[in-house]
Scaffold this active site. Structure first.
Site, short mmCIF file in Angstrom:
data_model
loop_
_atom_site.label_atom_id
_atom_site.label_comp_id
_atom_site.label_asym_id
_atom_site.label_seq_id
_atom_site.Cartn_x
_atom_site.Cartn_y
_atom_site.Cartn_z
CG HIS A 47 103.18 -28.88 172.17
ND1 HIS A 47 102.93 -28.34 173.40
CD2 HIS A 47 104.24 -29.69 172.33
CE1 HIS A 47 103.79 -28.82 174.28
NE2 HIS A 47 104.60 -29.64 173.66
CD GLN A 180 113.54 -33.64 171.55
OE1 GLN A 180 113.67 -34.01 172.70
NE2 GLN A 180 112.46 -33.03 171.12
NE ARG A 219 110.80 -29.77 182.60
CZ ARG A 219 111.24 -30.69 181.72
NH1 ARG A 219 111.55 -30.31 180.49
NH2 ARG A 219 111.33 -31.95 182.05
P1 AMP Z 1 107.53 -31.64 174.46
O1 AMP Z 1 106.08 -31.90 174.71
O2 AMP Z 1 108.10 -30.56 175.32
O3 AMP Z 1 108.35 -32.91 174.45
O4 AMP Z 1 107.61 -31.06 172.99
C1 AMP Z 1 107.06 -31.76 171.90
C2 AMP Z 1 107.55 -31.10 170.64
O5 AMP Z 1 107.12 -29.74 170.60
C3 AMP Z 1 109.08 -31.08 170.51
O6 AMP Z 1 109.43 -31.34 169.16
C4 AMP Z 1 109.43 -29.69 170.90
O7 AMP Z 1 110.64 -29.22 170.35
C5 AMP Z 1 108.24 -28.91 170.35
N1 AMP Z 1 108.11 -27.63 171.01
C6 AMP Z 1 108.08 -27.40 172.35
N2 AMP Z 1 108.03 -26.07 172.59
C7 AMP Z 1 108.05 -25.45 171.39
C8 AMP Z 1 108.03 -24.09 170.96
N3 AMP Z 1 108.00 -23.08 171.82
N4 AMP Z 1 108.05 -23.84 169.64
C9 AMP Z 1 108.10 -24.85 168.73
N5 AMP Z 1 108.12 -26.16 169.07
C10 AMP Z 1 108.09 -26.45 170.37
#
Ligand code: AMP
Length: 334
Positions: A47, A180, A219
């Site tokens: 993030h 997504q 997760r």
């Molecule tokens: P989430 O909180 O899981 O919905 O993720 C929020 C944003 O962070 C989304 O655009 C995800 O694709 C991105 N994101 C989550 N994990 C990663 C990661 N390991 N590397 C880069 N972006 C990420």
């Protein structure tokens, strides 16, 4: 969330669409660019890499934290999804980027309530839902959508609402969730979004554990120490498939190579009492999301168009996803 239950934060916390809109109006008046990083919280370095990019490219940066009920099926982990707001705010507060003379930090955190985001109410049971929902026809049933049938409907709906509220100049999504990110670009293009325009939806490379390549994910917190040892299997399998693809092997052969890695790891995991179970590994066209023909190889597919090699793996009760874009991510056309 009520203001009284919020942790202290040097970054303004905006808990309603109305208070956010006031903040946004000032940015419009001052003609400042606004970068937006939508998240479900439980922040990690993945993030934060999105936040860094937004800070570098925009005068103001807004991060939202909203655990979206509409993208969880009734049997999924909405209730147990990690919620770590005080830690999230600490991590976010520590982020800064220097641009010229200016030190940029996050400008606001948007924390809307479920009631604000779903004024007509929200049920996780699609047949019981009322109100406006967004469906991306033709792009939501492959890869992740094959395993999670209403997932992208929930994502497209919440991101439409967030974009309508936040009105960002630029938005930042992770390659970790490649389908997504691409689907949301198509959404902005199809619905003629002004904020952001489709080509202002940016994709940031996946952040990984530097030791074993596991993609960072909120997760991952569900994994026991024993399960964590087997979690990098998916990325390793995808890397084997990628290397077979670059050697000119057919798609079917590439997938078989990936499956062989998963079988090996599964056998080791059984000995440790860990249940490793593959959901899918597939290779899809990055524009249409269509599954590649079994016999296709790197000579037969159109030269420049990148392919998405992606998969999902259960490690115990945790479902992990990952992908490799074969080719140049920047060449993906929407
Ligand atoms: P989430 O909180 O899981 O919905 O993720 C929020 C944003 O962070 C989304 O655009 C995800 O694709 C991105 N994101 C989550 N994990 C990663 C990661 N390991 N590397 C880069 N972006 C990420």
């Amino acid at each position: 969330m009520t203001s009284s239950s919020l942790p202290p934060s040097p970054i303004p916390l905006l808990t309603s669409v109305a208070s956010y809109r006031q903040w946004r109006q000032r940015a419009f008046d001052e003609r400042k660019s606004v970068g937006f990083v939508p998240t479900m919280g439980a922040l990690h370095d993945g993030h934060l890499s999105l936040v860094q990019k937004s800070l570098a490219e925009n005068e103001l940066t807004v991060l939202s934290i909203f655990v979206n009920p509409a993208q969880f099926a009734p049997h999924e982990d909405l209730a147990t999804y990690p919620r770590t707001l005080p830690g999230d705010l600490e991590l976010l507060t520590a982020q800064q980027v220097t641009v010229g003379e200016a030190v940029r930090k996050a400008s606001a955190v948007f924390l809307p309530s479920v009631q604000d985001m779903y004024p007509s109410g929200i049920s996780q049971d699609v047949s019981a839902q009322r109100g406006a929902f967004i469906e991306m026809k033709g792009y939501g049933h492959q890869m992740e959508g094959a395993s999670r049938p209403n997932f992208f409907r929930g994502v497209a709906t919440v991101v439409t609402k967030l974009f309508n509220a936040v009105q960002p100049t630029n938005a930042y999504f992770g390659q970790k969730d490649i389908q997504q990110a691409l689907l949301l670009r198509k959404l902005c293009k199809d619905l003629l979004f002004p904020h952001p325009e489709a080509d202002h939806v940016h994709i940031v490379p996946t952040s990984r554990d530097p030791n074993d390549g596991l993609a960072l994910s909120s997760r991952n917190a569900y994994l026991s120490a024993n399960e964590r040892k087997f979690a990098p299997a998916l990325y390793k399998a995808l890397q084997y498939a990628e290397s077979a693809w670059s050697n000119g092997e057919s798609k079917d052969r590439c997938i078989s190579r990936a499956l062989a890695i998963i079988s090996e790891v599964k056998a080791q995991a059984v000995v440790d009492g860990v249940d490793v179970r593959l959901d899918y590994i597939e290779m899809n066209d990055s524009e249409t999301f269509d599954v590649l023909d079994a016999s296709s190889n790197n000579q037969s597919v159109a030269g420049d168009i990148p392919m998405i090699l992606s998969g999902a793996l259960w490690v115990g009760k945790t479902r992990l996803i990952d992908n490799i874009v074969v080719g140049d991510l920047n060449r993906i056309i929407i």
